[in-house]
Design a protein around this motif. Structure first.
Motif, PDB file in Angstrom:
ATOM      1  N   ALA A   1    -145.647  27.923   1.139  1.00 30.44           N
ATOM      2  CA  ALA A   1    -145.295  28.036   2.552  1.00 30.44           C
ATOM      3  C   ALA A   1    -143.913  28.661   2.749  1.00 30.44           C
ATOM      4  N   GLY A   2    -143.206  28.957   1.678  1.00 31.09           N
ATOM      5  CA  GLY A   2    -141.895  29.561   1.791  1.00 31.09           C
ATOM      6  C   GLY A   2    -140.769  28.547   1.884  1.00 31.09           C
ATOM      7  N   ARG A   3    -141.076  27.280   1.813  1.00 23.79           N
ATOM      8  CA  ARG A   3    -140.031  26.256   1.847  1.00 23.79           C
ATOM      9  C   ARG A   3    -139.486  26.021   0.451  1.00 23.79           C
ATOM     10  N   ARG A   4    -138.250  25.595   0.403  1.00 21.96           N
ATOM     11  CA  ARG A   4    -137.644  25.297  -0.889  1.00 21.96           C
ATOM     12  C   ARG A   4    -137.957  23.857  -1.271  1.00 21.96           C
ATOM     13  N   HIS A   5    -138.102  23.644  -2.553  1.00 21.99           N
ATOM     14  CA  HIS A   5    -138.316  22.295  -3.085  1.00 21.99           C
ATOM     15  C   HIS A   5    -137.137  21.983  -3.999  1.00 21.99           C
ATOM     16  N   HIS A   6    -136.425  20.911  -3.702  1.00 22.06           N
ATOM     17  CA  HIS A   6    -135.246  20.550  -4.477  1.00 22.06           C
ATOM     18  C   HIS A   6    -135.595  19.422  -5.444  1.00 22.06           C
ATOM     19  N   ASP A   7    -135.055  19.504  -6.644  1.00 21.36           N
ATOM     20  CA  ASP A   7    -135.275  18.470  -7.654  1.00 21.36           C
ATOM     21  C   ASP A   7    -134.712  17.133  -7.173  1.00 21.36           C
ATOM     22  N   ARG A   8    -135.321  16.065  -7.629  1.00 28.92           N
ATOM     23  CA  ARG A   8    -134.870  14.716  -7.277  1.00 28.92           C
ATOM     24  C   ARG A   8    -133.420  14.496  -7.722  1.00 28.92           C
ATOM     25  N   ALA A   9    -133.068  14.982  -8.903  1.00 28.11           N
ATOM     26  CA  ALA A   9    -131.700  14.791  -9.406  1.00 28.11           C
ATOM     27  C   ALA A   9    -130.684  15.498  -8.506  1.00 28.11           C
ATOM     28  N   PHE A  10    -131.041  16.683  -8.022  1.00 29.20           N
ATOM     29  CA  PHE A  10    -130.173  17.440  -7.114  1.00 29.20           C
ATOM     30  C   PHE A  10    -129.956  16.644  -5.829  1.00 29.20           C
ATOM     31  N   LYS A  11    -131.036  16.120  -5.266  1.00 29.18           N
ATOM     32  CA  LYS A  11    -130.948  15.335  -4.035  1.00 29.18           C
ATOM     33  C   LYS A  11    -130.086  14.091  -4.252  1.00 29.18           C
ATOM     34  N   GLN A  12    -130.354  13.385  -5.346  1.00 25.73           N
ATOM     35  CA  GLN A  12    -129.620  12.143  -5.621  1.00 25.73           C
ATOM     36  C   GLN A  12    -128.126  12.406  -5.796  1.00 25.73           C
ATOM     37  N   GLU A  13    -127.785  13.501  -6.446  1.00 32.08           N
ATOM     38  CA  GLU A  13    -126.368  13.818  -6.646  1.00 32.08           C
ATOM     39  C   GLU A  13    -125.682  14.110  -5.316  1.00 32.08           C
ATOM     40  N   LEU A  14    -126.340  14.880  -4.449  1.00 36.71           N
ATOM     41  CA  LEU A  14    -125.739  15.182  -3.149  1.00 36.71           C
ATOM     42  C   LEU A  14    -125.630  13.925  -2.292  1.00 36.71           C
ATOM     43  N   VAL A  15    -126.641  13.081  -2.325  1.00 37.51           N
ATOM     44  CA  VAL A  15    -126.586  11.821  -1.568  1.00 37.51           C
ATOM     45  C   VAL A  15    -125.439  10.964  -2.087  1.00 37.51           C
ATOM     46  N   ARG A  16    -125.306  10.871  -3.422  1.00 40.84           N
ATOM     47  CA  ARG A  16    -124.216  10.079  -4.010  1.00 40.84           C
ATOM     48  C   ARG A  16    -122.859  10.593  -3.531  1.00 40.84           C
ATOM     49  N   GLN A  17    -122.682  11.918  -3.560  1.00 42.70           N
ATOM     50  CA  GLN A  17    -121.425  12.507  -3.107  1.00 42.70           C
ATOM     51  C   GLN A  17    -121.179  12.202  -1.630  1.00 42.70           C
ATOM     52  N   SER A  18    -122.237  12.285  -0.829  1.00 44.01           N
ATOM     53  CA  SER A  18    -122.080  12.113   0.620  1.00 44.01           C
ATOM     54  C   SER A  18    -121.793  10.671   1.009  1.00 44.01           C
ATOM     55  N   LEU A  19    -122.132   9.724   0.143  1.00 44.59           N
ATOM     56  CA  LEU A  19    -121.897   8.314   0.457  1.00 44.59           C
ATOM     57  C   LEU A  19    -120.514   7.834   0.030  1.00 44.59           C
ATOM     58  N   GLU A  20    -119.753   8.695  -0.632  1.00 40.18           N
ATOM     59  CA  GLU A  20    -118.394   8.321  -1.023  1.00 40.18           C
ATOM     60  C   GLU A  20    -117.515   8.243   0.224  1.00 40.18           C
ATOM     61  N   PRO A  21    -116.568   7.298   0.261  1.00 43.39           N
ATOM     62  CA  PRO A  21    -115.700   7.172   1.431  1.00 43.39           C
ATOM     63  C   PRO A  21    -114.952   8.476   1.708  1.00 43.39           C
ATOM     64  N   GLY A  22    -114.970   8.888   2.968  1.00 42.33           N
ATOM     65  CA  GLY A  22    -114.263  10.079   3.390  1.00 42.33           C
ATOM     66  C   GLY A  22    -114.989  11.383   3.119  1.00 42.33           C
ATOM     67  N   ALA A  23    -116.192  11.295   2.558  1.00 44.17           N
ATOM     68  CA  ALA A  23    -116.944  12.513   2.236  1.00 44.17           C
ATOM     69  C   ALA A  23    -117.441  13.178   3.512  1.00 44.17           C
ATOM     70  N   SER A  24    -117.466  14.501   3.507  1.00 44.80           N
ATOM     71  CA  SER A  24    -117.978  15.279   4.630  1.00 44.80           C
ATOM     72  C   SER A  24    -119.368  15.787   4.271  1.00 44.80           C
ATOM     73  N   VAL A  25    -120.373  15.273   4.967  1.00 38.97           N
ATOM     74  CA  VAL A  25    -121.749  15.693   4.711  1.00 38.97           C
ATOM     75  C   VAL A  25    -121.892  17.189   4.938  1.00 38.97           C
ATOM     76  N   SER A  26    -121.284  17.687   6.007  1.00 35.72           N
ATOM     77  CA  SER A  26    -121.379  19.113   6.307  1.00 35.72           C
ATOM     78  C   SER A  26    -120.781  19.962   5.196  1.00 35.72           C
ATOM     79  N   ALA A  27    -119.623  19.567   4.674  1.00 38.58           N
ATOM     80  CA  ALA A  27    -118.976  20.330   3.606  1.00 38.58           C
ATOM     81  C   ALA A  27    -119.798  20.292   2.327  1.00 38.58           C
ATOM     82  N   ILE A  28    -120.351  19.140   1.992  1.00 32.78           N
ATOM     83  CA  ILE A  28    -121.179  19.018   0.791  1.00 32.78           C
ATOM     84  C   ILE A  28    -122.422  19.887   0.926  1.00 32.78           C
ATOM     85  N   ALA A  29    -123.051  19.853   2.090  1.00 32.52           N
ATOM     86  CA  ALA A  29    -124.252  20.649   2.326  1.00 32.52           C
ATOM     87  C   ALA A  29    -123.936  22.134   2.243  1.00 32.52           C
ATOM     88  N   LEU A  30    -122.858  22.556   2.875  1.00 27.89           N
ATOM     89  CA  LEU A  30    -122.469  23.967   2.860  1.00 27.89           C
ATOM     90  C   LEU A  30    -122.193  24.444   1.443  1.00 27.89           C
TER      91      LEU A  30
END
Length: 131
Positions: free
Chosen positions: A9-38
């Motif tokens: 369908a043209g959508r991207r599929h991200h590995d579970r490890a990739f998702k978990q790492e970004l979620v871990r980073q985003s849950l750290e105090p003071g983390a910017s979800v927008s900056a991590i995503a960008l």
């Protein structure tokens, strides 16, 4: 660090490890979800979705914060006269008038007249996060 595969369908599929790492980073105090995503090349809304799924699955939802309230007798409540305005449309509910008073951490919040539910939820959410 991006890990993706194109689907039919043209959508991207991200590995579970990739998702978990970004979620871990985003849950750290003071983390910017927008900056991590960008930085990771994904949309911030996608990372917020992954965070919600993680919190639900882990049962890590923060406990509810209960605030003391006091209900004043009706004689103490002042009604505020409304200015002459056009009649509300029949599709929208008539706003309620009254007073909401909250005391917390030595501060007092008093809301008079019609209160937009979304605005009140935003204020209460901000107060809960600052406590």
């Amino acid at each position: 660090m991006k890990s993706e595969q194109a689907s039919k369908a043209g959508r991207r599929h991200h590995d579970r490890a990739f998702k978990q790492e970004l979620v871990r980073q985003s849950l750290e105090p003071g983390a910017s979800v927008s900056a991590i995503a960008l930085r990771s090349g994904i949309n911030a809304n996608m990372l917020f979705k992954w965070r919600r799924e993680h919190v639900r699955a882990a049962g890590d939802a923060p406990p509810a914060v209960l605030l003391p309230i006091e209900v004043a007798p009706a004689t103490e409540v002042m009604s505020i006269p409304t200015s002459a305005a056009p009649a509300p449309s029949s599709s929208r509910p008539t706003p309620r008038t009254g007073v909401i008073e909250l005391e917390f951490a030595g501060a007092q919040l008093r809301l008079r007249g019609a209160v937009d539910e979304d605005s009140l939820c935003s204020v209460l959410r901000a107060l809960r996060q600052s406590a």
